[in-house]
Motif scaffolding. Sequence first.
Motif, PDB file in Angstrom:
ATOM      1  N   SER A 231      38.412  -8.344  23.217  1.00 27.90           N
ATOM      2  CA  SER A 231      39.829  -8.622  23.010  1.00 27.90           C
ATOM      3  C   SER A 231      40.521  -7.414  22.380  1.00 27.90           C
ATOM      4  N   PHE A 232      39.941  -6.884  21.313  1.00 28.61           N
ATOM      5  CA  PHE A 232      40.514  -5.691  20.689  1.00 28.61           C
ATOM      6  C   PHE A 232      40.346  -4.465  21.587  1.00 28.61           C
ATOM      7  N   GLY A 233      39.226  -4.425  22.335  1.00 25.36           N
ATOM      8  CA  GLY A 233      38.982  -3.299  23.231  1.00 25.36           C
ATOM      9  C   GLY A 233      39.969  -3.218  24.377  1.00 25.36           C
ATOM     10  N   SER A 234      40.628  -4.344  24.683  1.00 26.85           N
ATOM     11  CA  SER A 234      41.598  -4.341  25.784  1.00 26.85           C
ATOM     12  C   SER A 234      42.815  -3.466  25.470  1.00 26.85           C
ATOM     13  N   SER A 235      43.008  -3.132  24.199  1.00 24.88           N
ATOM     14  CA  SER A 235      44.127  -2.249  23.833  1.00 24.88           C
ATOM     15  C   SER A 235      43.769  -0.775  24.028  1.00 24.88           C
ATOM     16  N   LEU A 236      42.485  -0.504  24.348  1.00 25.78           N
ATOM     17  CA  LEU A 236      42.040   0.866  24.595  1.00 25.78           C
ATOM     18  C   LEU A 236      42.229   1.218  26.070  1.00 25.78           C
ATOM     19  N   PRO A 237      42.108   2.486  26.422  1.00 25.36           N
ATOM     20  CA  PRO A 237      42.301   2.880  27.828  1.00 25.36           C
ATOM     21  C   PRO A 237      41.285   2.224  28.761  1.00 25.36           C
ATOM     22  N   SER A 238      41.574   2.269  30.056  1.00 25.34           N
ATOM     23  CA  SER A 238      40.693   1.710  31.075  1.00 25.34           C
ATOM     24  C   SER A 238      39.300   2.322  30.976  1.00 25.34           C
ATOM     25  N   GLY A 239      38.285   1.498  31.087  1.00 28.10           N
ATOM     26  CA  GLY A 239      36.904   1.957  31.014  1.00 28.10           C
ATOM     27  C   GLY A 239      36.231   1.664  29.696  1.00 28.10           C
TER      28      GLY A 239
END
Length: 340
Positions: A231-239
């Motif tokens: 969930s938090f990682g979804s705010s990071l760039p693709s990949g």
Amino acid sequence: MLKKSTTITFVFIFSTVIQLISQMVVTRMFGATTNLDIFLASVTLPTIFVTLIYSTLNDAFLPLYGDHRSDEYFFSHLALLTFISTIFTGILVFFSPLLADLLYHARGQVFVRQVATQLTIMTWSIPFAVITTLLGSYYYLRKNFLRFPVSQVFGSIFNLIFILLFARVVGIWALILSFILNIIFQIIFIVPKNLFQIKFKTVAIKPLLIAWIPLLIGTFALRSDALIIRSFGSSLPSGYLVYLNLVSKIFSLATSVMTIGLQVVLLPHLIDYISQRDYTHAFRYIFKAKVAALVIAVVITFILITVSPFFINLLFVGGKFTKADASLTIRLLLPFSYRG
């Protein structure tokens, strides 16, 4: 207990090796792409629910089943829990778009809509997980500790073969379909021959639910790390969901597989001791299992931190997963020791 738990541990190690090979295949075939990010976001909740069922339902059901030791008691709970879990799944499916938006809105509405579609399909794995786990209880009560773990090995092999055969044909949908078919394949392997000859008998489901629901809630709190990470990682760039998934998988698979044998063997013996009111042996078994599990987890974690960078470059780099992708994964794995 040590001999049996060691055997079961090796079975789970073999299953984990197959899962890691599957992870390598998926990573190389799809790379750190948006499509794989979408799948990882979609599969998070279904995986958590399936894991919760696998890790808690036996704990709640086996003591009750051990008291009754009746095929009718087993079959009635199997039928009732399958029905209840199907209703629960329908409710989750209805709220899938809302859940997808709540967890992954940072990636935008296109991402959210695709996650909701895949989540809707994979959520239907829940009733099958209930059936599989209860069938495992059927064998555990009879001290057949290997049948259920071996079925999971065959499920992992089936999953890998299915991905290899169909990923190039249907793309990411091979992963979605294999997630459900893997569990169905396990059911086929462990269905008792006399299952459909057993008569349904009305039983009180309330004692099981009273024992199981607190376990579900507590275990969900412990197992929700993947949901938080993605969930938090979804705010990071693709990949980055791919990189984070590799890091978390390496640690969770390795540490859990080294202690699963102790868990599987411990519970049926505890049931026997408690039913005989032999609490001295029961507490002694629990204490030994906790100490052994803690030592194993610490040792395995230290080894992983040491060797993982080498094996990430050796095993995962190739196809669509590049050395740059591996470097970013290692940086997440060892943020304080990374030197570029």
